[in-house]
Design an enzyme around this catalytic site. Structure first.
Site, mmCIF file in Angstrom:
data_model
loop_
_atom_site.group_PDB
_atom_site.id
_atom_site.type_symbol
_atom_site.label_atom_id
_atom_site.label_comp_id
_atom_site.label_asym_id
_atom_site.label_seq_id
_atom_site.Cartn_x
_atom_site.Cartn_y
_atom_site.Cartn_z
ATOM 1 N N GLU A 4 -4.069 3.354 6.812
ATOM 2 C CA GLU A 4 -3.832 3.224 5.375
ATOM 3 C C GLU A 4 -4.429 4.400 4.616
ATOM 4 O OE1 GLU A 4 -5.641 0.293 2.005
ATOM 5 O OE2 GLU A 4 -4.649 -0.688 3.690
ATOM 6 N N ARG B 192 0.811 -1.215 0.000
ATOM 7 C CA ARG B 192 0.000 0.000 0.000
ATOM 8 C C ARG B 192 0.850 1.275 0.000
ATOM 9 N NH1 ARG B 192 -2.132 -3.711 -1.355
ATOM 10 N NH2 ARG B 192 -3.986 -4.739 -0.528
ATOM 11 N N CYS C 62 -10.402 0.231 3.626
ATOM 12 C CA CYS C 62 -9.723 -0.184 4.857
ATOM 13 C C CYS C 62 -9.029 1.006 5.508
ATOM 14 C CB CYS C 62 -8.706 -1.288 4.566
ATOM 15 S SG CYS C 62 -9.452 -2.888 4.196
#
Length: 304
Positions: free
Chosen positions: A287, A170, A218
């Protein structure tokens, strides 16, 4: 306090555009200035000018994976509206950054290409997918990307190989280096994808994630060897709500907007989750990109 006089730009702009309309979270106040970018030359002109006057700007695509402030953004927002794709030789495809990543996955499968099945149901744009190295437990975009073209802060065209992108979980080089992601060349394989396979991926996502409710995806990165959602659930936080923000009863690593959530309410839930897990010796890193009202000049920006 007297309101600051409006700035003048050598191109058309919109003022006080509400960012909640451009956010999958449906949260966010007005941006001082806003412009949809439709062409490469337009992007170069705007970025070059903003850089020359040292004015802070934010690049957005589909508005996923980021949380805008309720007060808005005290700067200039560039909305990436550069769409399109080109099928090249040897099962390669060039996709422009404003294109929906999920739509790209669907289009490639329809045309007999394999490699982007994991894109099914992933919100965000192609540019955002590169910015965040988007993916699932099965795969991510680093497995197929071969080259990315960008526009740097001086308005110059740049090209990066996959090795130069510094793709990791990510993350990419663009988290620390502000550039307008323009396009990505992907290497797929000429192989008919089963429609049932793509549907099963999407169906699993619909069953396990609050796909139909406003969220940013998320919230936290998964710690190595485990799942942030499972840790939050085990801590008894699933379903906890503050105002209009709620930790999803379906998937604990999602915070959903149940109606009129504010950015402060979302940040309060994030803080509760982090402090609760901290007592267990677990540090959760978020994130999503939390976009401040007052940005730092030339700070990394969201492209999703």
């Amino acid at each position: 306090m007297k309101e600051a006089a409006p700035m003048h730009f050598p191109f058309p702009v919109r003022r006080s555009v509400w960012l909640n309309r451009y956010s999958t979270f449906r949260i966010g106040g007005p941006a001082n200035y806003f412009k949809a970018i439709h062409t490469i030359e337009e992007a170069r002109e705007v970025i070059r000018f903003l850089h020359s006057i040292n004015y802070p700007f934010l690049i957005i695509g589909k508005g996923s994976n980021c949380l805008f402030d309720d007060r808005g953004f005290d700067g200039f927002v560039l909305y990436n509206a550069i769409y399109g794709k080109q099928f090249l030789e040897d099962a390669r495809i060039k996709a422009y950054s404003g294109l929906s990543f999920a739509a790209l996955g669907k289009a490639t499968a329809y045309n007999g290409y394999s490699g982007l099945e994991f894109a099914a149901g992933i919100p965000g744009s192609v540019g955002g997918a590169i910015f965040m190295n988007a993916g699932t437990n099965e795969s991510d975009i680093s497995s197929v990307v071969r080259n990315v073209e960008t526009i740097n802060s001086e308005g110059e065209l740049c090209s990066y190989s996959v090795e130069e992108l510094e793709l990791s979980y990510r993350s990419s080089r663009f988290h620390r280096q502000q550039e307008f992601i323009l396009s990505a060349t992907l290497q797929l394989s000429k192989k008919q994808v089963s429609a049932d396979h793509s549907k099963s991926i999407l169906q699993h996502r619909l069953m396990t994630q609050p796909y139909t409710q406003p969220s940013a995806g998320c919230i936290f990165r998964n710690p190595e060897g485990t799942s942030a959602g499972k840790l939050i659930d085990a801590a008894g936080l699933k379903g906890l709500a503050i105002g209009g923000a709620q930790i999803s009863p379906l998937h604990a690593n999602f915070i959903i907007n149940t109606g009129k959530a504010t950015s402060d309410e979302v940040k309060q839930l994030i803080a509760i989750i982090q402090s609760t897990l901290k007592t267990q010796g677990i540090d959760l890193e978020h994130e999503i990109r939390i976009i401040p009202y007052q940005p730092k000049i030339h700070s990394p920006v969201s492209e999703k």
